[in-house]
Motif scaffolding. Structure first.
Motif, PDB file in Angstrom:
ATOM      1  N   ASP A 269     -21.010  -8.543   7.145  1.00 51.93           N
ATOM      2  CA  ASP A 269     -21.582  -8.094   8.422  1.00 51.93           C
ATOM      3  C   ASP A 269     -21.094  -6.706   8.819  1.00 51.93           C
ATOM      4  N   PHE A 270     -20.311  -6.074   7.967  1.00 52.25           N
ATOM      5  CA  PHE A 270     -19.726  -4.796   8.342  1.00 52.25           C
ATOM      6  C   PHE A 270     -20.794  -3.722   8.522  1.00 52.25           C
ATOM      7  N   LYS A 271     -20.605  -2.930   9.579  1.00 51.63           N
ATOM      8  CA  LYS A 271     -21.530  -1.830   9.855  1.00 51.63           C
ATOM      9  C   LYS A 271     -20.851  -0.465   9.808  1.00 51.63           C
ATOM     10  N   VAL A 272     -19.520  -0.469   9.914  1.00 49.41           N
ATOM     11  CA  VAL A 272     -18.764   0.791   9.930  1.00 49.41           C
ATOM     12  C   VAL A 272     -17.543   0.656   9.048  1.00 49.41           C
ATOM     13  N   THR A 273     -17.241   1.714   8.295  1.00 47.86           N
ATOM     14  CA  THR A 273     -15.987   1.766   7.551  1.00 47.86           C
ATOM     15  C   THR A 273     -15.147   2.906   8.092  1.00 47.86           C
ATOM     16  N   GLU A 274     -13.874   2.630   8.284  1.00 40.01           N
ATOM     17  CA  GLU A 274     -12.940   3.625   8.816  1.00 40.01           C
ATOM     18  C   GLU A 274     -11.878   3.921   7.771  1.00 40.01           C
ATOM     19  N   MET A 275     -11.572   5.190   7.617  1.00 45.77           N
ATOM     20  CA  MET A 275     -10.459   5.592   6.762  1.00 45.77           C
ATOM     21  C   MET A 275      -9.291   5.942   7.670  1.00 45.77           C
ATOM     22  N   GLN A 276      -8.182   5.213   7.499  1.00 43.11           N
ATOM     23  CA  GLN A 276      -7.021   5.477   8.341  1.00 43.11           C
ATOM     24  C   GLN A 276      -6.498   6.877   8.104  1.00 43.11           C
ATOM     25  N   TRP A 277      -5.599   7.278   8.965  1.00 44.02           N
ATOM     26  CA  TRP A 277      -5.267   8.686   9.061  1.00 44.02           C
ATOM     27  C   TRP A 277      -4.855   9.349   7.746  1.00 44.02           C
ATOM     28  N   ILE A 278      -5.335  10.595   7.617  1.00 40.50           N
ATOM     29  CA  ILE A 278      -4.983  11.458   6.487  1.00 40.50           C
ATOM     30  C   ILE A 278      -4.357  12.718   7.066  1.00 40.50           C
ATOM     31  N   GLY A 279      -3.163  13.059   6.617  1.00 40.73           N
ATOM     32  CA  GLY A 279      -2.485  14.233   7.144  1.00 40.73           C
ATOM     33  C   GLY A 279      -3.233  15.513   6.825  1.00 40.73           C
ATOM     34  N   ASP A 280      -3.244  16.461   7.772  1.00 38.57           N
ATOM     35  CA  ASP A 280      -3.924  17.727   7.528  1.00 38.57           C
ATOM     36  C   ASP A 280      -3.214  18.562   6.467  1.00 38.57           C
ATOM     37  N   PHE A 281      -2.050  18.081   6.024  1.00 41.01           N
ATOM     38  CA  PHE A 281      -1.314  18.753   4.954  1.00 41.01           C
ATOM     39  C   PHE A 281      -1.763  18.266   3.572  1.00 41.01           C
ATOM     40  N   ASN A 282      -2.755  17.373   3.543  1.00 37.50           N
ATOM     41  CA  ASN A 282      -3.191  16.758   2.285  1.00 37.50           C
ATOM     42  C   ASN A 282      -4.665  17.087   2.023  1.00 37.50           C
ATOM     43  N   PRO A 283      -4.962  18.339   1.618  1.00 39.64           N
ATOM     44  CA  PRO A 283      -6.362  18.749   1.429  1.00 39.64           C
ATOM     45  C   PRO A 283      -7.094  17.944   0.361  1.00 39.64           C
ATOM     46  N   LYS A 284      -6.360  17.397  -0.606  1.00 35.49           N
ATOM     47  CA  LYS A 284      -7.005  16.619  -1.656  1.00 35.49           C
ATOM     48  C   LYS A 284      -7.650  15.361  -1.083  1.00 35.49           C
ATOM     49  N   MET A 285      -6.918  14.647  -0.254  1.00 33.76           N
ATOM     50  CA  MET A 285      -7.459  13.429   0.336  1.00 33.76           C
ATOM     51  C   MET A 285      -8.543  13.747   1.371  1.00 33.76           C
ATOM     52  N   ILE A 286      -8.367  14.840   2.103  1.00 30.91           N
ATOM     53  CA  ILE A 286      -9.396  15.239   3.069  1.00 30.91           C
ATOM     54  C   ILE A 286     -10.699  15.538   2.347  1.00 30.91           C
ATOM     55  N   LYS A 287     -10.599  16.183   1.187  1.00 30.96           N
ATOM     56  CA  LYS A 287     -11.798  16.499   0.398  1.00 30.96           C
ATOM     57  C   LYS A 287     -12.490  15.216  -0.059  1.00 30.96           C
ATOM     58  N   ILE A 288     -11.700  14.225  -0.468  1.00 36.51           N
ATOM     59  CA  ILE A 288     -12.276  12.940  -0.882  1.00 36.51           C
ATOM     60  C   ILE A 288     -13.025  12.308   0.280  1.00 36.51           C
ATOM     61  N   ALA A 289     -12.404  12.334   1.469  1.00 34.76           N
ATOM     62  CA  ALA A 289     -13.042  11.749   2.645  1.00 34.76           C
ATOM     63  C   ALA A 289     -14.336  12.478   2.979  1.00 34.76           C
ATOM     64  N   GLU A 290     -14.303  13.799   2.924  1.00 33.72           N
ATOM     65  CA  GLU A 290     -15.504  14.586   3.229  1.00 33.72           C
ATOM     66  C   GLU A 290     -16.612  14.323   2.220  1.00 33.72           C
ATOM     67  N   ASN A 291     -16.222  14.124   0.959  1.00 33.51           N
ATOM     68  CA  ASN A 291     -17.219  13.849  -0.080  1.00 33.51           C
ATOM     69  C   ASN A 291     -17.887  12.487   0.107  1.00 33.51           C
ATOM     70  N   LEU A 292     -17.262  11.641   0.921  1.00 29.46           N
ATOM     71  CA  LEU A 292     -17.847  10.339   1.207  1.00 29.46           C
ATOM     72  C   LEU A 292     -18.830  10.404   2.374  1.00 29.46           C
ATOM     73  N   ASP A 293     -19.147  11.634   2.808  1.00 29.34           N
ATOM     74  CA  ASP A 293     -20.074  11.847   3.923  1.00 29.34           C
ATOM     75  C   ASP A 293     -19.573  11.181   5.206  1.00 29.34           C
ATOM     76  N   THR A 294     -18.285  11.313   5.448  1.00 33.99           N
ATOM     77  CA  THR A 294     -17.698  10.754   6.660  1.00 33.99           C
ATOM     78  C   THR A 294     -17.639  11.816   7.753  1.00 33.99           C
ATOM     79  N   THR A 295     -17.342  11.379   8.963  1.00 35.91           N
ATOM     80  CA  THR A 295     -17.101  12.300  10.071  1.00 35.91           C
ATOM     81  C   THR A 295     -15.756  11.959  10.700  1.00 35.91           C
ATOM     82  N   VAL A 296     -15.092  12.954  11.245  1.00 33.57           N
ATOM     83  CA  VAL A 296     -13.815  12.733  11.922  1.00 33.57           C
ATOM     84  C   VAL A 296     -14.101  12.107  13.281  1.00 33.57           C
ATOM     85  N   THR A 297     -13.573  10.918  13.510  1.00 29.24           N
ATOM     86  CA  THR A 297     -13.832  10.197  14.754  1.00 29.24           C
ATOM     87  C   THR A 297     -12.638  10.225  15.712  1.00 29.24           C
ATOM     88  N   ARG A 298     -11.458  10.523  15.196  1.00 27.70           N
ATOM     89  CA  ARG A 298     -10.296  10.651  16.070  1.00 27.70           C
ATOM     90  C   ARG A 298      -9.215  11.453  15.360  1.00 27.70           C
TER      91      ARG A 298
END
Length: 384
Positions: free
Chosen positions: A334-363
Motif C-alpha cells: 500500500d506504500f505511496k511514498v518512499t523516504e530516504m533518511q538524511w544524507i550529509g551535505d558532505f557526501n556528494p556521492k550519496m546525494i547524487k544517487i538520491a538525485e538520480n532516483l528522481d527524488t526531491t528534498v522534503t526536509r
C-alpha cells in the motif's frame, strides 16, 4: 531566575519525557517518540557509548517550578573531531532566547569542565541514525527516531552563535511517479543476462540475507569516508530486531549467479503506527500496535541503506534493482511514498544517487557547532 535540576529520580525522568509532549500538544505534525527509545539512550546497560563516555540530563525550571527547558549533555571519546568536541541533544525549550542561552551556557560550562573546546548539537549520545540534527526546513511529520522541533529553534541556536557544521538532507519520492528511463533501459539490459537475478528479503531466511548484506555493505561503504565494517553476527541481530516490522516486498538484493552484488533496504515508517500510542509501549500498547499494524494502511516506507559493490558500480545495476523492486512493491503493498533518511551535505556521492532516483528534498536538518574560542576559525564538515 532559572533553577537547574539534574535528572536522577523517577519523577524527573518522567518530566524529561512529558515536557516535550506538553510543549508540542497543539502541533499536528509532532509524533511523540516511544519513551523506551529515549530511556534506552540513558541506560548504561543498553547504550554501549557509556563505556567511553559520560552523559547527564538536566531540567530547567522557572520560579513557579514550571519546566521551561531540558537537555542531555555528553562527551564521547569515540567522537573524534579536530578539537575536543562534546555534544548535547534532546533539547527542548520554550520560545525565549534568554532561557535558551542559559541552557546553552550550562552545556558549555559542563563540557569545558571536562576538557572540551566545542559542542555539537542537537546530536545523539549514540549513532547518527537516531535523534540527530535540528529541523531547519520541512516541518512535517518526523520519521521514526527522527528529531522534530518548532521553527523558532533555529533562531535560538543561531542567535546564540551556533553555526551549521553540516546539513542533513532528506529526500522523498512518490512510489507511482514515473521512473527514470535510464533505470528502465538498464533493467532491460541486465534482464537479458541469465547470471543476474533479483529477489526480495524474506523473514524465513534472515541468516542468508544478513550474510549477503554484510558482504555488500563492507565492500561498498566500509572504506568510504567515515564508514566502518559490519560484523555478520551483529547484522543478524539487527535483522532479528527488525523482524516484526519487516515487509517482505520492499528490501531487495541482486546476485551475479549467487554472489551478492547490490542491495536496497527499506522498512515501513513505524511512526505511522506509533503516533497513536502517545509514547507508551507496554503490554496494552503492544497489542494496540499489532491491531493498528494489521488494519491501518501504512503508505510511507523509509530507505535505510543502498549499496553496490565496487566492481558493479557505474554499470546500471542499481537501475535494474530499483525497477525490479518498484514493479513488485507497486503490486503487493500500500506504500505511496518512499523516504530516504538524511544524507550529509558532505557526501556528494550519496546525494547524487538520491538525485538520480528522481527524488526531491522534503526536509533539512542541521548539525550545529559552537567553538568555545570565539576567535578560532570555524570550519564546516570536510567533504567525503
Amino acid at each position: 531566575m532559572i533553577i537547574v535540576e539534574e535528572v536522577q529520580n523517577k519523577t524527573q525522568k518522567k518530566e524529561f519525557l512529558e515536557f516535550p509532549a506538553r510543549l508540542y500538544q497543539h502541533d499536528q505534525n509532532y509524533i511523540r517518540p516511544r519513551n523506551i527509545d529515549i530511556e534506552d539512550v540513558f541506560n548504561p546497560e543498553k547504550n554501549k557509548f557509556f563505556k567511553n563516555g559520560e552523559c547527564t540530563r538536566f531540567l530547567f525550571k522557572n520560579k513557579n517550578n514550571e519546566t521551561v527547558g531540558k537537555v542531555a549533555v555528553f562527551i564521547n571519546e569515540t567522537y573524534q573531531q579536530k578539537q575536543p568536541t562534546g555534544g548535547f541533544g534532546f533539547f527542548d525549550c520554550i520560545n525565549d532566547q534568554e532561557t535558551a542561552n542559559f541552557i546553552f551556557d550550562h552545556c558549555k560550562k559542563w563540557l569545558q569542565q571536562r576538557g572540551m573546546e566545542a559542542m555539537d548539537g542537537p546530536i545523539n549520545f549514540g549513532e547518527r541514525d537516531k535523534f540527530w540534527g535540528l529541523v531547519i526546513e520541512g516541518y512535517i511529520e518526523p520519521l521514526f527516531s527522527m528529531n522534530y522541533n518548532f521553527p523558532y529553534y533555529k533562531e535560538l541556536f543561531e542567535n546564540y552563535g551556533f553555526k551549521i557544521y553540516f546539513e542533513q538532507l532528506c529526500f522523498s519520492r512518490p512510489i507511482f511517479a514515473e521512473v527514470s528511463r535510464v533505470f528502465t533501459v538498464m533493467h532491460a539490459k541486465h534482464s537479458k543476462n541469465p547470471d543476474i537475478s533479483a529477489r526480495p528479503m524474506t523473514k524465513n531466511n534472515l541468516g542468508k540475507f544478513a550474510k549477503d548484506f554484510t558482504e555488500i555493505y563492507n565492500k561498498a561503504w566500509a572504506a568510504h569516508g567515515e564508514g566502518k565494517c559490519l560484523d555478520e553476527a551483529k547484522t543478524l541481530k539487527m535483522f532479528n530486531t527488525m523482524k516484526p516490522i519487516i515487509n517482505e516486498h520492499i528490501s531487495w538484493f541482486v546476485y551475479e549467479n549467487e554472489k551478492p552484488i547490490a542491495m536496497w533496504m527499506n522498512l515501513p515508517d513505524t511512526n505511522q503506527w506509533l503516533k497513536y500510542l502517545n509514547g507508551k509501549f507496554g503490554i496494552w500498547e503492544k497489542l494496540k500496535f499489532l491491531w493498528i499494524k494489521k488494519f491501518k494502511k501504512n503508505e510511507k516506507m523509509i530507505g535505510i541503506v543502498f549499496g553496490v559493490i565496487p566492481e558493479w558500480q557505474k554499470k546500471g545495476i542499481e537501475g535494474y534493482m530499483i525497477w525490479e523492486g518498484t514493479q513488485h512493491l507497486r503490486k503487493h503493498t500500500d506504500f505511496k511514498v518512499t523516504e530516504m533518511q538524511w544524507i550529509g551535505d558532505f557526501n556528494p556521492k550519496m546525494i547524487k544517487i538520491a538525485e538520480n532516483l528522481d527524488t526531491t528534498v522534503t526536509r533539512k536538518l542541521a548539525t550545529y557547532r559552537y567553538l568555545f574560542d570565539r576567535n578560532k576559525e570555524f570550519e564546516r564538515h570536510p567533504e567525503l
